[in-house]
Every structure is written in C-alpha cells, then in structure tokens.
Design a protein around this motif. Structure first.
Motif, PDB file in Angstrom:
ATOM      1  N   TRP A  70       0.839  -1.198   0.000  1.00 11.93           N
ATOM      2  CA  TRP A  70       0.000   0.000   0.000  1.00 11.93           C
ATOM      3  C   TRP A  70       0.871   1.244   0.000  1.00 11.93           C
ATOM      4  N   CYS A  71       0.260   2.346  -0.371  1.00 10.11           N
ATOM      5  CA  CYS A  71       0.987   3.611  -0.386  1.00 10.11           C
ATOM      6  C   CYS A  71       0.059   4.728   0.083  1.00 10.11           C
ATOM      7  N   VAL A  72       0.661   5.866   0.454  1.00 14.61           N
ATOM      8  CA  VAL A  72      -0.081   7.017   0.977  1.00 14.61           C
ATOM      9  C   VAL A  72       0.224   8.238   0.115  1.00 14.61           C
ATOM     10  N   VAL A  73      -0.817   8.917  -0.333  1.00 10.63           N
ATOM     11  CA  VAL A  73      -0.693  10.162  -1.075  1.00 10.63           C
ATOM     12  C   VAL A  73      -1.161  11.306  -0.195  1.00 10.63           C
ATOM     13  N   LYS A  74      -0.295  12.284   0.006  1.00 13.73           N
ATOM     14  CA  LYS A  74      -0.660  13.492   0.740  1.00 13.73           C
ATOM     15  C   LYS A  74      -1.114  14.535  -0.276  1.00 13.73           C
ATOM     16  N   LEU A  75      -2.348  15.003  -0.158  1.00 14.19           N
ATOM     17  CA  LEU A  75      -2.883  15.981  -1.087  1.00 14.19           C
ATOM     18  C   LEU A  75      -2.303  17.358  -0.802  1.00 14.19           C
ATOM     19  N   GLY A  76      -2.080  18.122  -1.862  1.00 10.94           N
ATOM     20  CA  GLY A  76      -1.500  19.452  -1.687  1.00 10.94           C
ATOM     21  C   GLY A  76      -2.467  20.447  -1.087  1.00 10.94           C
ATOM     22  N   ALA A  77      -3.763  20.183  -1.208  1.00 10.89           N
ATOM     23  CA  ALA A  77      -4.793  21.046  -0.640  1.00 10.89           C
ATOM     24  C   ALA A  77      -5.944  20.162  -0.200  1.00 10.89           C
ATOM     25  N   PRO A  78      -6.558  20.469   0.946  1.00  7.66           N
ATOM     26  CA  PRO A  78      -7.713  19.666   1.376  1.00  7.66           C
ATOM     27  C   PRO A  78      -8.824  19.728   0.335  1.00  7.66           C
ATOM     28  N   GLY A  79      -9.530  18.634   0.181  1.00  3.15           N
ATOM     29  CA  GLY A  79     -10.581  18.618  -0.823  1.00  3.15           C
ATOM     30  C   GLY A  79     -11.658  17.603  -0.530  1.00  3.15           C
ATOM     31  N   GLU A  80     -12.751  17.738  -1.248  1.00  5.74           N
ATOM     32  CA  GLU A  80     -13.838  16.772  -1.200  1.00  5.74           C
ATOM     33  C   GLU A  80     -13.674  15.837  -2.380  1.00  5.74           C
ATOM     34  N   VAL A  81     -13.511  14.559  -2.114  1.00  8.97           N
ATOM     35  CA  VAL A  81     -13.239  13.574  -3.159  1.00  8.97           C
ATOM     36  C   VAL A  81     -14.545  13.036  -3.725  1.00  8.97           C
ATOM     37  N   ALA A  82     -14.653  13.067  -5.052  1.00  3.39           N
ATOM     38  CA  ALA A  82     -15.832  12.525  -5.729  1.00  3.39           C
ATOM     39  C   ALA A  82     -15.590  11.109  -6.236  1.00  3.39           C
TER      40      ALA A  82
END
Length: 329
Positions: A70-82
């Motif tokens: 598994w891997c983890v992606v840190k988003l550059g800006a908080p967001g609502e995922v569709a």
C-alpha cells in the motif's frame, strides 16, 4: 467518462498542487512518485534499470510473505473527493488483481493507524492495461489517500478527482486573492477546443513551464473565435485580471475579451450555452507574444461574480489566467 470527470472536477493528487506520494511499503521496481505524475503513462520497450524493467508508475516486487502492499498520497490542498481513477495502462502480467482506497484528514505527513482512516470503496477488481473510475460518497474534507493493492504489482496512475476546499477563514478581510487559482478552488469547466493544451492549465500555480503547460487551440480555419469557461473558487468582486501568454510566440491570440456571471447551472455544455450572453467584464483588448498582460482600469463593475468566459481571437494559446478580487460578503 474521463473527459466528463476532467470537466467537473480537478485532480487533487496533481503534484503542482503540492501533492506527493509520501510512503509506500515497497517500490522496488518503480518509484512511488510516478504514481501521480501528470503525464499519461508510457511504455518504453527495452528500457531497464538496475532492478529490472523500467515501468511508468508504482510497482512493488513479487510478494513472498503474507500481507499486501500500500501507499499514501498526501494531497496538496484539502478537498472533497468525488471518486478515483485507477490506471493500470502497460501493466499486463504485473498488475494487482485487487485494490481498495481509504481517506483521512490529518496534519501528519504520513498518518498512522490512529488517524481515523475511512474506507471509501469496497474491494475493487482491477484489470491489466485498463483505466477504471470508482465514484464515492464522502462529503468531508480529506488530506490523505491510501491505496491498497492486493497482493502486489504495479499501478500506472492514481487520479483523485474532486474539489479543492480552501480555508477562507485564513484570508484576511478585504485582502485580494486569485479567485481562479486551482489551490483556491478555481477550475476549468469547458472549452470549445483543447487540441494542444487543457483549459485546466489556465488555473495552475506559477507560470507555465512550456507551451504544453497552457491552453492552446488548433489553427482556426473557419469564422468565429475560441473560448473557455471557468469557475471561481468563491464569489468575489474582481479587481484585476492577468492574461499570461508565456511561451506562446508565433501562436498567441491576437486579442481577448472576458465575460462573467454570478450564476450558471446545468451541464458543462449548458453552462457554455448560457455564457454566450454573459455581460462583458473585459472588452476586447490586444495581446502580445510571451507577455504578462495585467488589466485593472479596463474592467467593468459587475458586482460579485463566480464564472468567467475567456474569449480569444481568433485562436491560439494562453498559459495562465488570473482573476484577482476580494471575497464577496
């Protein structure tokens, strides 16, 4: 399907937003960072490195013990995922047959198990050399995504489609900001032509790195002009517009104008139809090659706005569009 996603959402995992793959249990064959590369994945016959065949994506070694990768992606800006796009293009005998996705909100670089990870998909069945879209219903802002693959293998790209949710409480009252910047929730909705470059590039951070990092149409051979419709991240009173033609020298538009509106509704095509009648924010003005054009006094006072239509005459390329203003109260 994927064109529709691009029109309705932005990729929250794109590196130019500051997103990065911060952890992987194993990336022996292919660097985890390539999982969110903005370019489409490629296959290069005969290209090998010290660990084996070079693949354009994230690929773990063949697992010889219990468990999964598994891997983890840190988003550059908080967001609502569709939803998520899991792309296994060029991975044929080495793709993972299963996957699952989790999300969380955390201030940590790599959140641990105490970070209240939320499972947002069932166990997904993947195919080799394929692109699959998995919608989710999760309305809370997230900062991290965790991709599990079962048991091992390679994924070319992970796209996290959604909407940036900027924290407007951090913006001082009366301060002007770029309301169209992708990091502030701005997005491209639709353009009549994206032959050489996507409308989404107009809202990207920084100046374009080359001609490919902008919006460019084909050479127009018929009457009329080209256009793009975009949505601001919040209602605002526009004080300044910047049209940047960086790198466009023999192919910049001769002129441009901007229309704007407070309201729009419906599909991208329906919004485009409505935009034809929007009032003029910036009247038709002359443009120059490879130049930053800043307009202030030329702008009409139209009150709080949420949508803009950039018209270019007759065709060509624009690197960035900045729409600076104050939040409407």
């Amino acid at each position: 399907m994927f064109d529709d996603l691009r029109r309705r959402y932005v990729d929250l995992a794109q590196p130019r937003l500051g997103s990065e793959v911060v952890y992987a249990t194993d990336d022996f064959f292919a660097d985890k960072a390539r999982l969110i590369s903005p370019e489409p994945p490629v296959f290069i016959p005969g290209k090998y490195d010290d660990n084996g065949k070079w693949m354009d994506g994230w690929e773990s070694r063949r697992k010889r013990v219990a468990g999964h990768d598994w891997c983890v992606v840190k988003l550059g800006a908080p967001g609502e995922v569709a939803g998520f796009e899991v792309d296994t293009r060029h991975f044929t005998g080495n793709y993972p047959p299963g996957a699952q996705l989790e999300v969380c909100r955390s201030d940590e670089i790599v959140p641990d198990e105490d970070a209240a990870w939320t499972v947002v998909t069932h166990r997904l069945d993947l195919k080799g050399d394929d692109r699959a879209w998995f919608p989710i219903d999760h309305r809370e802002p997230v900062t991290h995504v965790r991709l599990h693959i079962y048991p091992d293998g390679g994924v070319a790209r992970l796209r996290v489609w959604g909407r940036v949710l900027p924290d407007w409480t951090k913006v001082k009252s009366g301060k002007a900001v770029d309301l169209l910047a992708v990091e502030n929730g701005g997005r491209g909705i639709i353009a009549n032509d994206e032959h050489y470059g996507a409308v989404a590039n107009l809202t990207a951070p920084g100046r374009g790195v080359n001609m490919g990092d902008g919006w460019e149409t084909r050479r127009r051979r018929e009457p009329g002009h080209d256009w793009a419709v975009l949505e601001l991240g919040a209602f605002g009173r526009i004080e300044e517009v910047t049209v940047d033609t960086a790198h466009f020298k023999g192919n910049y538009p001769d002129r441009c104008s901007i229309q704007a509106s407070r309201r729009a509704h419906g599909s991208p095509e329906e919004i485009a139809q409505q935009a034809q009648a929007w009032p003029v924010l910036l009247p038709e003005v002359k443009l120059s090659a490879d130049h930053v054009h800043v307009f202030r006094d030329e702008l009409a006072e139209l009150g709080p706005l949420k949508f803009v239509r950039l018209n270019i005459y007759p065709d060509g390329g624009v690197s960035r569009l900045r729409v600076v203003g104050k939040l409407a109260t």
